[in-house]
Design a protein around this motif. Sequence first.
Motif, PDB file in Angstrom:
ATOM      1  N   PHE A  33     -45.317 -42.311 -61.523  1.00 21.29           N
ATOM      2  CA  PHE A  33     -46.131 -42.335 -60.309  1.00 21.29           C
ATOM      3  C   PHE A  33     -46.397 -43.769 -59.849  1.00 21.29           C
ATOM      4  N   ALA A  34     -46.401 -43.950 -58.526  1.00 22.13           N
ATOM      5  CA  ALA A  34     -46.632 -45.280 -57.938  1.00 22.13           C
ATOM      6  C   ALA A  34     -48.020 -45.778 -58.324  1.00 22.13           C
ATOM      7  N   PHE A  35     -48.070 -46.925 -58.994  1.00 20.78           N
ATOM      8  CA  PHE A  35     -49.325 -47.445 -59.521  1.00 20.78           C
ATOM      9  C   PHE A  35     -49.317 -48.958 -59.429  1.00 20.78           C
ATOM     10  N   ASN A  36     -50.428 -49.515 -58.974  1.00 28.29           N
ATOM     11  CA  ASN A  36     -50.552 -50.962 -58.867  1.00 28.29           C
ATOM     12  C   ASN A  36     -51.704 -51.386 -59.754  1.00 28.29           C
ATOM     13  N   LYS A  37     -51.465 -52.437 -60.593  1.00 29.02           N
ATOM     14  CA  LYS A  37     -52.501 -52.772 -61.580  1.00 29.02           C
ATOM     15  C   LYS A  37     -53.811 -53.239 -60.945  1.00 29.02           C
ATOM     16  N   ASP A  38     -53.745 -53.769 -59.703  1.00 29.18           N
ATOM     17  CA  ASP A  38     -54.988 -54.167 -59.030  1.00 29.18           C
ATOM     18  C   ASP A  38     -55.651 -53.004 -58.284  1.00 29.18           C
ATOM     19  N   TYR A  39     -54.823 -52.204 -57.597  1.00 32.64           N
ATOM     20  CA  TYR A  39     -55.382 -51.150 -56.739  1.00 32.64           C
ATOM     21  C   TYR A  39     -55.445 -49.780 -57.393  1.00 32.64           C
ATOM     22  N   GLY A  40     -54.629 -49.577 -58.421  1.00 35.22           N
ATOM     23  CA  GLY A  40     -54.581 -48.243 -59.025  1.00 35.22           C
ATOM     24  C   GLY A  40     -53.464 -47.433 -58.408  1.00 35.22           C
ATOM     25  N   TYR A  41     -53.670 -46.110 -58.345  1.00 35.07           N
ATOM     26  CA  TYR A  41     -52.632 -45.240 -57.783  1.00 35.07           C
ATOM     27  C   TYR A  41     -52.492 -45.504 -56.291  1.00 35.07           C
ATOM     28  N   LEU A  42     -51.233 -45.561 -55.831  1.00 27.18           N
ATOM     29  CA  LEU A  42     -50.972 -45.805 -54.418  1.00 27.18           C
ATOM     30  C   LEU A  42     -50.803 -44.472 -53.707  1.00 27.18           C
ATOM     31  N   THR A  43     -51.418 -44.379 -52.555  1.00 22.06           N
ATOM     32  CA  THR A  43     -51.385 -43.115 -51.808  1.00 22.06           C
ATOM     33  C   THR A  43     -51.052 -43.388 -50.358  1.00 22.06           C
ATOM     34  N   CYS A  44     -50.673 -42.340 -49.670  1.00 18.59           N
ATOM     35  CA  CYS A  44     -50.266 -42.459 -48.282  1.00 18.59           C
ATOM     36  C   CYS A  44     -51.418 -42.985 -47.425  1.00 18.59           C
ATOM     37  N   PRO A  53     -54.947 -44.954 -47.113  1.00 16.77           N
ATOM     38  CA  PRO A  53     -55.668 -45.956 -47.925  1.00 16.77           C
ATOM     39  C   PRO A  53     -56.973 -45.423 -48.523  1.00 16.77           C
ATOM     40  N   THR A  54     -57.584 -44.406 -47.919  1.00 17.15           N
ATOM     41  CA  THR A  54     -58.856 -43.898 -48.463  1.00 17.15           C
ATOM     42  C   THR A  54     -58.678 -43.250 -49.820  1.00 17.15           C
ATOM     43  N   ASN A  55     -57.434 -42.938 -50.189  1.00 14.85           N
ATOM     44  CA  ASN A  55     -57.205 -42.289 -51.481  1.00 14.85           C
ATOM     45  C   ASN A  55     -56.718 -43.242 -52.566  1.00 14.85           C
ATOM     46  N   VAL A  56     -56.439 -44.483 -52.147  1.00 13.33           N
ATOM     47  CA  VAL A  56     -55.938 -45.473 -53.108  1.00 13.33           C
ATOM     48  C   VAL A  56     -56.971 -45.700 -54.213  1.00 13.33           C
ATOM     49  N   GLY A  57     -56.483 -45.920 -55.436  1.00 20.17           N
ATOM     50  CA  GLY A  57     -57.376 -46.205 -56.567  1.00 20.17           C
ATOM     51  C   GLY A  57     -57.223 -45.110 -57.592  1.00 20.17           C
TER      52      GLY A  57
END
Lengths: 351, 351
Positions: A146-157, A159-163
Amino acid sequence: MVEWYFEKGPESDVVISSRVRLARNLSDMPFPARMSETQSGEVVSRIKTAVIGKGAFSDWDFSFIDVPELNQVDRQVLVEKRLVSPEFIQKKTQTGVLFSSDERVSIMVNEEDHVRIQCIYPGLQLNNAWHLCNRIDLALEQENDFAFNKDYGYLTCCPTNVGTGMRASAMLHLPALVMTGMIRNILDACGKLGLAVRGIYGENTEASGNMFQISNQVTLGHTEEEIVAGITNVISQIIERERALRSEVYKQTPHMFEDRIFRSYGLLANSRMMGAEESMRLLSDLRLGVEMGIVGNITEQKINELLLLVQPASLQRHEGKVLGPEERDVRRSALLRDKLDDRKAIGSGNE
Amino acid sequence: MVEWYFEKGPESDVVISSRVRLARNLSDMPFPARMSETQSGEVVSRIKTAVIGKGAFSDWDFSFIDVPELNQVDRQVLVEKRLVSPEFIQKKTQTGVLFSSDERVSIMVNEEDHVRIQCIYPGLQLNNAWHLCNRIDLALEQENDFAFNKDYGYLTCCPTNVGTGMRASAMLHLPALVMTGMIRNILDACGKLGLAVRGIYGENTEASGNMFQISNQVTLGHTEEEIVAGITNVISQIIERERALRSEVYKQTPHMFEDRIFRSYGLLANSRMMGAEESMRLLSDLRLGVEMGIVGNITEQKINELLLLVQPASLQRHEGKVLGPEERDVRRSALLRDKLDDRKAIGSGNE
């Protein structure tokens, strides 16, 4: 396995259900909004393959539904059961949904994100819903990255769901807060606490039958456990307020209170035509009567079942055919009479 | 003897009751409006003496009530039973009422005239009501001389009653005419034919529960038989119109029609507070359902009984105590539940 809504959960006098969903996206695919038709099909196929027949999912007895193959009624049934979102069934691309036989877990493929894992529990059990979501998430991650960024967390379509990609929500039955007009204060307070309040079927739906869905807005900057603890805390306060108001209103105007409940029962058990909206409103009154011990012989679970069955698509599914609006109203009232017929509501209030 | 309203009369699907009253005045006394208190007492005493214990009246088992001795509730019960007029119980002078144990015959003493003989029959039986009135009248004339002029007939206090002194009226249940708005035409036609249309308790009362009282206005220039025949003829036409409309409306909107009837039943059998006016309206719907064979297991007579028992004074008499307005609403709904409880309304319509 019996569907979750036939089970009695904690604080069920106020909380109908608790739901947690996680948004996830495959790291090697564009977001759904940017996928080709072929890629959409590939995502559906990959998630289906990762679940069906796999040992990690064997506890839950999953089924797969190819949404584009369903007729309108069957699609709408999925929405009414809250297995999928209303937007999901309108999508023109390849979509699919996986769900456990107790309908406690559903996995939407190609909604706004590639994967939306959702777990529902009866009553107030957000922590349990979160833990189950987490188990499903881990099981899916065995075969998917799953798409994951160490600063932001899970990436989602969106932005309100990012993290965390998490939304935790509970469906509350708040008749006394509505009756007294105090619901306005609760809605304001929720807004200030970063919580959203919606109707029974999620975003852009109206509150009916005094049912309100309360959920977190922020998914970034807090752990899942913090989010769940935070919203559980707010809901516990709302429960206390609702309970106190119920007792207060009942104490102050006992006859009027019972009258409202039994009139609603009388209409539900005797009408010959009834719309979904009116059914919800009357079932809400009946549920209040059951919750307060004023009406005997009807369980909250029976009312939960009826709240689902009176919905247009579920009703047609139950009747086994497509029905016009008037026929629906006629069959809905027949169904309600049938389900409430084996008994008369027994008053145990002050007479 | 059983009260008349427990008996089933002809055309009872539309006609609740038929009533004839005769106005008479003693020839050797001033009209009530001009009597002294002593004279009022003397009139009461004379009429009472002429009836109680006399062979000519032995068929009817008469009781005498000294109206000024009654409390407000018991007075109002007489009005609700239609044994006396609303004006009668407000009079400050000596008044009395004699009535048969089946409540079919009542004789008001010192209403607007010295004597008002009234006979009520269930259903459409104006001719029978007139004949019974006539027998009572002849029996009274054995010991009293009534004011009579060979040109004008019986003399009465109000000139509108001079002649036969007769008023013939029937109480009709006209829900379909009301539902369709056609009642307006009927009311207009009655006016042109010299008939008056009033509410359930006579002059200056509103029509409630779709009940209309139709009576002759003219008492001079026609024989009693002609008046009875004339009004019976008009009523027969109204009955046919009402019946045709009921069938038509039911045929065109069967579900809506049954829904209205069973919702009313549901509210009557389940409410915890109900006002007299709402009770009348709902009982009217229920009666319509019974009359059309849509509701089983309830008789028109039971509904007639309930239409009386839900009235404020009759309710208090039934409960055996004076009740405030809220208590009345609570006890009224308890009474309705109790009376309708031994059964569920059984639908035999098209489902």
